[in-house]
Motif scaffolding. Sequence first.
Motif, PDB file in Angstrom:
ATOM      1  N   THR A  21       0.810  -1.223   0.000  1.00  0.00           N
ATOM      2  CA  THR A  21       0.000   0.000   0.000  1.00  0.00           C
ATOM      3  C   THR A  21       0.844   1.275   0.000  1.00  0.00           C
ATOM      4  OG1 THR A  21      -0.204   0.012   2.408  1.00  0.00           O
ATOM      5  CG2 THR A  21      -1.919  -1.167   1.155  1.00  0.00           C
ATOM      6  N   ASP A  39       3.860  -3.065  -7.381  1.00  0.00           N
ATOM      7  CA  ASP A  39       3.283  -4.230  -6.726  1.00  0.00           C
ATOM      8  C   ASP A  39       2.451  -4.967  -7.784  1.00  0.00           C
ATOM      9  OD1 ASP A  39       2.853  -5.018  -3.544  1.00  0.00           O
ATOM     10  OD2 ASP A  39       1.327  -5.856  -4.876  1.00  0.00           O
ATOM     11  N   SER A  41      -0.349  -6.389  -7.230  1.00  0.00           N
ATOM     12  CA  SER A  41      -1.761  -6.288  -6.868  1.00  0.00           C
ATOM     13  C   SER A  41      -2.342  -4.930  -7.255  1.00  0.00           C
ATOM     14  CB  SER A  41      -1.937  -6.497  -5.365  1.00  0.00           C
ATOM     15  OG  SER A  41      -3.242  -6.131  -4.969  1.00  0.00           O
ATOM     16  N   PRO A  42      -3.273  -4.897  -8.201  1.00  0.00           N
ATOM     17  CA  PRO A  42      -3.923  -3.627  -8.534  1.00  0.00           C
ATOM     18  C   PRO A  42      -4.616  -2.984  -7.327  1.00  0.00           C
ATOM     19  CG  PRO A  42      -4.424  -5.295 -10.197  1.00  0.00           C
ATOM     20  CD  PRO A  42      -3.735  -5.990  -9.057  1.00  0.00           C
ATOM     21  N   GLY A  43      -5.164  -3.799  -6.443  1.00  0.00           N
ATOM     22  CA  GLY A  43      -5.826  -3.274  -5.248  1.00  0.00           C
ATOM     23  C   GLY A  43      -4.852  -2.554  -4.323  1.00  0.00           C
ATOM     24  N   MET A  44      -3.664  -3.121  -4.146  1.00  0.00           N
ATOM     25  CA  MET A  44      -2.649  -2.469  -3.312  1.00  0.00           C
ATOM     26  C   MET A  44      -2.214  -1.147  -3.940  1.00  0.00           C
ATOM     27  SD  MET A  44      -1.953  -4.185  -0.592  1.00  0.00           S
ATOM     28  CE  MET A  44      -1.892  -5.799   0.129  1.00  0.00           C
ATOM     29  N   GLU A  46      -3.911   0.734  -5.949  1.00  0.00           N
ATOM     30  CA  GLU A  46      -5.012   1.697  -5.823  1.00  0.00           C
ATOM     31  C   GLU A  46      -4.981   2.383  -4.449  1.00  0.00           C
ATOM     32  OE1 GLU A  46      -9.877   1.683  -5.699  1.00  0.00           O
ATOM     33  OE2 GLU A  46      -8.873   0.182  -6.935  1.00  0.00           O
ATOM     34  N   ILE A  47      -4.775   1.596  -3.401  1.00  0.00           N
ATOM     35  CA  ILE A  47      -4.685   2.167  -2.046  1.00  0.00           C
ATOM     36  C   ILE A  47      -3.475   3.099  -1.956  1.00  0.00           C
ATOM     37  CG2 ILE A  47      -4.264   1.633   0.389  1.00  0.00           C
ATOM     38  CD1 ILE A  47      -5.854  -1.023  -0.141  1.00  0.00           C
ATOM     39  N   GLU A  50      -4.193   6.371  -3.565  1.00  0.00           N
ATOM     40  CA  GLU A  50      -5.077   7.174  -2.715  1.00  0.00           C
ATOM     41  C   GLU A  50      -4.272   7.865  -1.616  1.00  0.00           C
ATOM     42  OE1 GLU A  50      -8.073   4.413  -1.377  1.00  0.00           O
ATOM     43  OE2 GLU A  50      -8.998   4.287  -3.364  1.00  0.00           O
ATOM     44  N   VAL A  64       1.400  -0.980 -11.252  1.00  0.00           N
ATOM     45  CA  VAL A  64       1.221  -2.433 -11.146  1.00  0.00           C
ATOM     46  C   VAL A  64       2.322  -3.067 -11.987  1.00  0.00           C
ATOM     47  CG1 VAL A  64      -0.294  -4.392 -11.608  1.00  0.00           C
ATOM     48  CG2 VAL A  64      -1.274  -2.220 -10.828  1.00  0.00           C
TER      49      VAL A  64
END
Length: 189
Positions: A21, A39, A41-44, A46-47, A50, A64
């Motif tokens: 993150t 990373d 992980s696209p989710g990581m 994204e965080i 942010e 990513v």
Amino acid sequence: MRRTLELLRPSNRVLELGCGTGSSALLLANSVQSYLATDISPGMIEIAREKLATSPVGSLSFRVSSAEDVSLDASQYDAVLGFNYLHLVRDLPGTLSRVHRLLKPGGLFMSKTPCLGDMTPLLGKVLLPAMRAIGKAPHVNVLKQVDLVQGLESAMFDVLLVEDHSTRGKMKRPYIVALKPDHPLSRAA
């Protein structure tokens, strides 16, 4: 983080692998010219983006990616960081060779890696394989500190520093600094 900050220079171009993150990147990026934090992980990511929007750092970008990403140019980075990363890669020798190629001659690779092989045998030989079998754990290398040092040396790095950054003496997480020599023959000296 303190040790890493001591080793980074304002002119450095830095690549971080497995940034999660972005917490480390946000702490370190103000100290260097440019900092690319990656990373898989696209989710990581994204965080992390942010967080960056909330606390902007001009030299920092998130993407990513992984060490194996062919769009990352060879010999571009003064430092590559891999915190809590190497135990998760599927091809450790290949990843270390790729990190070597990403660094400029004289560049540093700094890592901190959980070494499950130096911890209780039950964890690496029983618990982790059982959790993987039922889909509750990712691929994890059960490494020992000596494996990391030997892997780095096999990838043509000079290991400069190994420090014990254990958690209460139980979670073995060596912090290792390795140098890509300026000249390939300097290793033989």
